[in-house]
Write a protein that holds these residues in place. Structure first.
Motif, PDB file in Angstrom:
ATOM      1  N   LEU A  12     -26.331  45.410 -35.997  1.00  0.00           N
ATOM      2  CA  LEU A  12     -26.858  45.734 -34.922  1.00  0.00           C
ATOM      3  C   LEU A  12     -28.362  45.700 -34.825  1.00  0.00           C
ATOM      4  O   LEU A  12     -28.937  45.428 -33.874  1.00  0.00           O
ATOM      5  CB  LEU A  12     -26.546  47.484 -34.797  1.00  0.00           C
ATOM      6  CG  LEU A  12     -25.172  47.568 -34.388  1.00  0.00           C
ATOM      7  CD1 LEU A  12     -24.803  48.976 -34.505  1.00  0.00           C
ATOM      8  CD2 LEU A  12     -24.808  46.926 -33.268  1.00  0.00           C
ATOM      9  N   SER A  65     -32.140  40.479 -29.267  1.00  0.00           N
ATOM     10  CA  SER A  65     -32.223  40.969 -27.674  1.00  0.00           C
ATOM     11  C   SER A  65     -33.552  40.923 -27.171  1.00  0.00           C
ATOM     12  O   SER A  65     -33.919  40.450 -26.262  1.00  0.00           O
ATOM     13  CB  SER A  65     -31.506  42.146 -27.486  1.00  0.00           C
ATOM     14  OG  SER A  65     -30.147  42.100 -27.760  1.00  0.00           O
ATOM     15  N   CYS A  81     -22.518  39.361 -30.295  1.00  0.00           N
ATOM     16  CA  CYS A  81     -22.281  40.308 -29.308  1.00  0.00           C
ATOM     17  C   CYS A  81     -20.793  40.492 -29.814  1.00  0.00           C
ATOM     18  O   CYS A  81     -19.958  41.523 -29.757  1.00  0.00           O
ATOM     19  CB  CYS A  81     -22.382  40.388 -28.006  1.00  0.00           C
ATOM     20  SG  CYS A  81     -23.864  40.898 -27.286  1.00  0.00           S
ATOM     21  N   ILE A  82     -20.002  39.106 -29.787  1.00  0.00           N
ATOM     22  CA  ILE A  82     -18.651  38.919 -29.992  1.00  0.00           C
ATOM     23  C   ILE A  82     -18.245  39.542 -31.470  1.00  0.00           C
ATOM     24  O   ILE A  82     -17.278  40.174 -31.871  1.00  0.00           O
ATOM     25  CB  ILE A  82     -18.300  37.516 -30.007  1.00  0.00           C
ATOM     26  CG1 ILE A  82     -18.131  37.168 -28.494  1.00  0.00           C
ATOM     27  CG2 ILE A  82     -16.797  37.433 -30.377  1.00  0.00           C
ATOM     28  CD1 ILE A  82     -17.922  35.859 -28.428  1.00  0.00           C
ATOM     29  N   VAL A  86     -19.910  41.819 -33.334  1.00  0.00           N
ATOM     30  CA  VAL A  86     -20.293  43.141 -33.434  1.00  0.00           C
ATOM     31  C   VAL A  86     -19.051  43.824 -32.746  1.00  0.00           C
ATOM     32  O   VAL A  86     -18.650  45.035 -33.210  1.00  0.00           O
ATOM     33  CB  VAL A  86     -21.825  43.680 -32.775  1.00  0.00           C
ATOM     34  CG1 VAL A  86     -21.740  45.079 -32.570  1.00  0.00           C
ATOM     35  CG2 VAL A  86     -22.571  43.205 -33.796  1.00  0.00           C
ATOM     36  N   ASP A  87     -18.570  43.271 -31.654  1.00  0.00           N
ATOM     37  CA  ASP A  87     -17.254  43.994 -31.037  1.00  0.00           C
ATOM     38  C   ASP A  87     -16.102  44.143 -31.867  1.00  0.00           C
ATOM     39  O   ASP A  87     -15.169  44.864 -31.488  1.00  0.00           O
ATOM     40  CB  ASP A  87     -17.249  43.312 -29.556  1.00  0.00           C
ATOM     41  CG  ASP A  87     -16.218  44.162 -28.821  1.00  0.00           C
ATOM     42  OD1 ASP A  87     -16.500  45.486 -28.787  1.00  0.00           O
ATOM     43  OD2 ASP A  87     -15.589  43.527 -27.906  1.00  0.00           O
ATOM     44  N   MET A  88     -15.883  43.038 -32.776  1.00  0.00           N
ATOM     45  CA  MET A  88     -14.638  43.185 -33.659  1.00  0.00           C
ATOM     46  C   MET A  88     -14.420  44.185 -34.643  1.00  0.00           C
ATOM     47  O   MET A  88     -15.019  44.755 -34.806  1.00  0.00           O
ATOM     48  CB  MET A  88     -14.583  41.683 -34.395  1.00  0.00           C
ATOM     49  CG  MET A  88     -14.394  40.506 -33.246  1.00  0.00           C
ATOM     50  SD  MET A  88     -14.332  39.043 -34.358  1.00  0.00           S
ATOM     51  CE  MET A  88     -13.604  38.011 -33.064  1.00  0.00           C
TER      52      MET A  88
END
Length: 69
Positions: free
Chosen positions: A2, A9, A64-65, A67-69
Motif C-alpha cells: 500500500l 499515486s 491496484c489489481i 492489492v485488490d486480490m
C-alpha cells in the motif's frame, strides 16, 4: 504494498499536473476542438514527462489489481 501504491499515486498526480495543456482554455470553454487531436511532435522534457506518465499509469493500474486480490 500500500505504501508503494500511495507513492506511485502521488507521483502520478504531480506528473499529470506538470504536463502542459494540449488544448487552449478558450477552446475548452467554447467547445472548439479543431486542433485538439492534431499531430504534435513532443521533444525533450515534454516527451519524457509523457512517457513517465504512461509508465506510472501502468504501474498504478497493476498495483491496484495486485492489492485488490
Amino acid at each position: 504494498m500500500l505504501t508503494i501504491l500511495m507513492i506511485v499515486s502521488v507521483l502520478l498526480i504531480i506528473i499529470v499536473l506538470l504536463q502542459s495543456g494540449k488544448a487552449e482554455s478558450g477552446n475548452i470553454i467554447t467547445g472548439g476542438n479543431a486542433d485538439l487531436f492534431m499531430n504534435r511532435k513532443e521533444r525533450g522534457g515534454e516527451l519524457f514527462i509523457t512517457r513517465l506518465t504512461y509508465v506510472l499509469g501502468i504501474i498504478f493500474f497493476a498495483l491496484c489489481i495486485i492489492v485488490d486480490m
